[in-house]
Every structure is written in C-alpha cells, then in structure tokens.
Write a protein that holds these residues in place. Structure first.
Motif: not given
Length: 263
Positions: A183-202
């Motif tokens: 998550c410490g990489v996922d969220y920054p990657r979204l802000i940087e534009g590497a993805t537009d949305y993320i799905l998490y179960a937990r």
C-alpha cells in the motif's frame, strides 16, 4: 512531534534496522504469523522503536502497530475506541522486502476523532517521502502534488491486490492488473498517474489510513462499494480508491460482482 520530526524518526528507524537487512536477512529472521503471512526481525524491531517514540511524544494516544495487532486481540477495539491514535506499519510490503524487491515502505498515520489527520510514507530504497496533513495537501519529497482526473472519454485503468481478479474486467473497463503488493507504493503510484483506481478486499488501518488521506489531499476519492467514505476506524471490508469522483462512481457501480468474487 511536528510532521517533519515524525518523518525523520521513520527515516532513522529505517536506516538503523530495516535497510541493513534488505537482501541480507539471516536464517531465523523471517517467520510466519500465519501460513503465508510473513514477518521479519526488521518489522518487529522497527515497530518497537516507532511505538516507543510515538508513545513518549503522545502519552495519551493509542499506538496501533501491525505486529502488536497480530498478538493482541484487543488492539483493534482499543484503536476504534480511542479519540487519539497512531497507526504503524513498520515494513509495509514484507513479502517484497523478503524477496528483495525495493517496493516496501514504512507507514505511520495520526487519527483524531476517527479521522486521519496526518500521514507519512517513507520508501527507503526509493528514497521517497510522502507526507500529508488534512486540508494542507500532500507532498512528495517536499513538493506538493495533485492528481489530474481521468480525461473524459478515457477508460480508467485499475489495479488490485485481490489476486483472483487479476485479468478480469469491470464491465467494459480494461482488465485489472496486479498492484505493487504494498500500500505504501500503491497509493503513491495512483497519485503519480500509474493507475486510476485500486480495489482492496481487506481493510487494515495501518495499510490504508496514510494513503487514503494522501489520495484525498491530491484530489482523489477513497470509499467502499456501498458509497460510504473510507474511515480508519470503520473497518468496513472492501475499499475503492480512485483518481477522481467520476472514476469512483463508475467503478463502484461495476464492482459488486468483483467484491463478491474477492476470495
């Protein structure tokens, strides 16, 4: 502690007990909390130092550490009941860390009245610091950043940590790909534009409290499939993080079946 002092504490702890173990873990320094759920000596030592220092600075705050939660069944309840608390994820992306990937991070957040008010992510191998304060923006290595909305007519790209969903599409959106497993990489990657949305179960507060604040401060959205906003003390399973309100709304309408298949 002011915001900079907390970041410096995290950086010092990483330099002392995390980075020296990167790609150098000895036999017996990697354990399993549960089958497939790894913990290392670096996780344990880093959490102990961060907890001690935060507790000394904020004696009335409850400190919710990931490793504490693994051994104290009352920890989450105490966190939810606390008016003032901190979350600590000493080595987010432990599997990455164990397998030699630089995609791991130290994460801390401050929660007051059930709301995240400050968040920190330190990526020691990338030497990147993300810091956010509620209402004051999010900063990458000291420079404020924002996330542009997905352009009209462009299908948003998504990633997920829900492995059975990799390669599956939500409606007519492009197929989901795997997240960065941290998550410490996922969220920054979204802000940087590497993805537009993320799905998490937990929904573990130490995983999501810092990053959701950062995404919101950058202009994005974090909520649940039922449309309720993310809150660190809510513990509601299923999280949708999106670059903008339109993307969140579009994904939420399509995500019910995906979350039903999350296991």
């Amino acid at each position: 502690m002011d915001t900079q002092q907390v970041l410096e504490l995290m950086q010092r702890v990483a330099a002392e007990v995390i980075t020296p173990r990167f790609r150098s873990l000895a036999d017996g320094e990697v354990m399993e909390k549960n089958p497939g759920d790894l913990v290392t000596i670096a996780d344990q030592e880093a959490e102990a130092i961060l907890t001690r220092e935060l507790a000394a600075a904020y004696p009335d705050a409850f400190i919710l550490g990931e490793e504490r939660t693994a051994t104290d069944p009352t920890a989450l309840d105490q966190f939810v009941a606390a008016d003032h608390a901190f979350t600590v994820d000493p080595v987010d992306g432990t599997k990455n860390f164990v397998h030699g990937s630089p995609d791991h991070a130290v994460m801390v957040s401050e929660v007051r009245g059930g709301e995240t008010v400050r968040g920190w992510i330190w990526q020691p191998e990338h030497e990147v610091a993300w810091v956010a304060e509620k209402g004051a923006g999010v900063f990458r290595n000291g420079a404020q950043v924002t996330r542009e909305p997905v352009a009209d007519g462009v299908a948003p790209q998504g990633v997920t940590s829900i492995w059975p969903l990799r390669g599956h599409s939500l409606g007519d959106l492009p197929p989901l790909t795997g997240s960065w497993v941290c998550c410490g990489v996922d969220y920054p990657r979204l802000i940087e534009g590497a993805t537009d949305y993320i799905l998490y179960a937990r929904n573990s507060p130490w995983d999501h409290s810092p990053g959701t604040l950062m995404v919101r401060e950058a202009g994005g959205v974090a909520g649940h499939p039922d449309g309720t906003p993310y809150a660190p003390t809510g513990l509601t399973p299923g999280i949708i993080v999106a670059a903008d309100k339109g993307t969140y709304a579009a994904v939420r309408r399509l995500a019910a079946d995906a979350f039903a298949r999350r296991d």
